[in-house]
Write a protein that holds these residues in place. Structure first.
Motif, PDB file in Angstrom:
ATOM      1  N   ASP A  24       0.796  -1.206   0.000  1.00 35.67           N
ATOM      2  CA  ASP A  24       0.000   0.000   0.000  1.00 35.67           C
ATOM      3  C   ASP A  24       0.838   1.269   0.000  1.00 35.67           C
ATOM      4  OD1 ASP A  24      -2.502  -1.144  -0.079  1.00 35.67           O
ATOM      5  OD2 ASP A  24      -2.468  -1.554   2.066  1.00 35.67           O
ATOM      6  N   TRP A 355      -2.754  -5.273  -9.830  1.00 37.20           N
ATOM      7  CA  TRP A 355      -3.840  -4.466  -9.296  1.00 37.20           C
ATOM      8  C   TRP A 355      -4.197  -3.417 -10.350  1.00 37.20           C
ATOM      9  CZ3 TRP A 355      -6.718  -5.775  -5.397  1.00 37.20           C
ATOM     10  CH2 TRP A 355      -6.189  -6.465  -4.295  1.00 37.20           C
ATOM     11  N   ARG A 391     -11.477  -3.778  -4.168  1.00 36.70           N
ATOM     12  CA  ARG A 391     -11.267  -3.184  -2.859  1.00 36.70           C
ATOM     13  C   ARG A 391     -11.848  -1.780  -2.942  1.00 36.70           C
ATOM     14  NH1 ARG A 391      -4.891  -4.051  -1.590  1.00 36.70           N
ATOM     15  NH2 ARG A 391      -4.721  -2.650  -3.371  1.00 36.70           N
ATOM     16  N   SER A 394      -8.162   0.955  -0.927  1.00 35.57           N
ATOM     17  CA  SER A 394      -6.998   0.177  -0.530  1.00 35.57           C
ATOM     18  C   SER A 394      -6.259   0.779   0.645  1.00 35.57           C
ATOM     19  CB  SER A 394      -6.032   0.046  -1.718  1.00 35.57           C
ATOM     20  OG  SER A 394      -5.554   1.311  -2.133  1.00 35.57           O
ATOM     21  N   SER A 400     -10.344  -2.857   2.900  1.00 33.93           N
ATOM     22  CA  SER A 400      -9.232  -3.353   2.120  1.00 33.93           C
ATOM     23  C   SER A 400      -8.744  -4.707   2.616  1.00 33.93           C
ATOM     24  CB  SER A 400      -8.077  -2.347   2.138  1.00 33.93           C
ATOM     25  OG  SER A 400      -7.097  -2.704   1.182  1.00 33.93           O
TER      26      SER A 400
END
Length: 408
Positions: A24, A355, A391, A394, A400
């Motif tokens: 992240d 992602w 999600r 995130s 998340s």
């Protein structure tokens, strides 16, 4: 602002925050620079465990008094690799309820997180790990504070608390746990690429605790990494190497990870260049391996060793793919209807798990750049295959989750 300047600034700000979960880093960086303007951001590198078939004898590794630890030798059989290479997806669920996998890569576990208040001015970030249960065909929550699942999804190493004075090893379909005591407490564990060793990062206290000041901002606790421990399962030997936090690092959690060949380990650098610092197993600084990218892109080296997932060479994409035979790097964003934000794992030599957010026009994403899902995307384009649901954010704990991919 250049990407290097962005990374340095972002990491500096994180010194005043609690630890951001692995994967992240991109989100916090994006808060500092408009996504639609730059199309580029940094991503934390993960350490995917890769395990070969092996049978090893593990004597009890007892340090001091641990009455619950096994006192005799035990044979640990690392699970056979999963022969399946098909795609398993749960595109309507986030977090997923059933297995997410493609090609050689599978997410046998994932975690969610929450901030728990422990005093008037202190809080701790706690992870809840979910592990894929083959018999039930779904992910199930575990009671463990830290988890790493080996290739094939059956063998696992875990910590009961953070930090912990011992590590548990669970193999096969059985439920018997082999406990390995540690000289110094540890807050993370991972399998070596050949499944013969465990790597633990040692801390003097919980690195996920933080305190809150009057204006509501978070600040990390005192830096307290002490080093790392390598457990050789076959020889029954546990070796600690002192490696305190680098003076440039201010975040209290800075875990140590295996390099791809298992001869070196590395830590993330917040200075931006290099992005990773490498060490041998005695804690001596080393040059980066020639086939490991100095990048926050998580996927790393392709299975055939020909390509690396790296940062895009220009702002037309976030992810780039470098051809190691020619040295050339091309932007990677071949998914119609999506904007690729981060590489996660190689499914095979021609496909990446990433992602991505859903495009809303040319310069924005539906719901913002923090709403994203896992996709399977070919290097040569074609239809993107959704592997998970979205999600919703995130960066927000209750919206998340973070997968941990390994070889199956």
């Amino acid at each position: 602002m250049t990407i290097d300047e962005l990374v340095r600034q972002t990491f500096g700000e994180w010194a005043e925050q609690a630890r951001v979960p692995s994967g992240d880093l991109a989100g916090s960086a994006l808060r500092r620079r408009r996504w639609a303007r730059t199309r580029t951001f940094a991503v934390a590198a993960g350490a995917a465990a890769s395990v070969v078939v092996a049978a090893v004898t593990v004597p009890a590794l007892v340090r001091g008094q641990e009455p619950r630890d096994d006192q005799g030798a035990a044979t640990v059989v690392v699970a056979e690799p999963d022969p399946s290479t098909g795609t398993a997806a749960d595109p309507d669920s986030s977090p997923p309820e059933t297995l997410v996998a493609a090609g050689r890569a599978a997410a046998y576990s994932y975690y969610t997180w929450a901030e728990e208040k422990i005093s008037e001015d202190r809080q701790v970030r706690k992870l809840t790990w979910h592990r894929y249960d083959r018999d039930l065909g779904r992910y199930e929550p575990t009671p463990w504070a830290w988890l790493d699942v080996a290739r094939g999804g059956r063998a696992a190493a875990f910590l009961e608390t953070v930090p912990a004075s011992r590590v548990g090893v669970l193999t096969g379909r059985g439920t018997e746990v082999r406990w390995i005591s540690l000289d110094r407490p540890a807050a993370s564990v991972s399998w070596s690429p050949d499944a013969t060793r465990l790597l633990l990062t040692n801390y003097s206290a919980n690195p996920d605790e933080s305190y809150v000041v009057e204006d509501g901002t978070q600040r990390t606790s005192t830096v307290n990494r002490t080093g790392f421990t390598v457990v050789d399962l076959a020889e029954g030997r546990s070796t600690f190497q002192g490696l305190p936090q680098h003076p440039d690092e201010m975040s209290s959690r800075n875990d140590i990870f295996w390099a791809d060949d298992g001869t070196l380990v590395w830590e993330q650098s917040s200075s931006g260049s290099p992005m990773k610092r490498y060490y041998d197993l005695r804690g001596n600084a080393q040059a980066a391996p020639s086939k490991e990218a100095d990048t926050y892109q998580q996927a790393g080296l392709s299975p055939d060793g020909r390509r690396l997932a790296v940062a895009s060479p220009d702002r037309s994409a976030v992810v780039g793919v470098q051809d190691l035979t020619t040295g050339g790097t091309v932007p990677f964003n071949p998914a119609p209807g999506y904007w690729i934000e981060q590489s996660v794992a190689w499914a095979d030599d021609e496909r990446l798990i990433v992602w991505a957010c859903e495009r809303k026009g040319e310069n924005d994403c539906v719901g913002g750049e923090f709403r994203n899902r896992l996709l399977l995307v070919g290097l040569n384009g074609g239809e993107a295959v959704p592997l998970s649901g979205y999600r919703e954010n995130s960066q927000v704990a209750d919206k998340s989750w973070q997968p941990d991919f390994t070889t199956r």
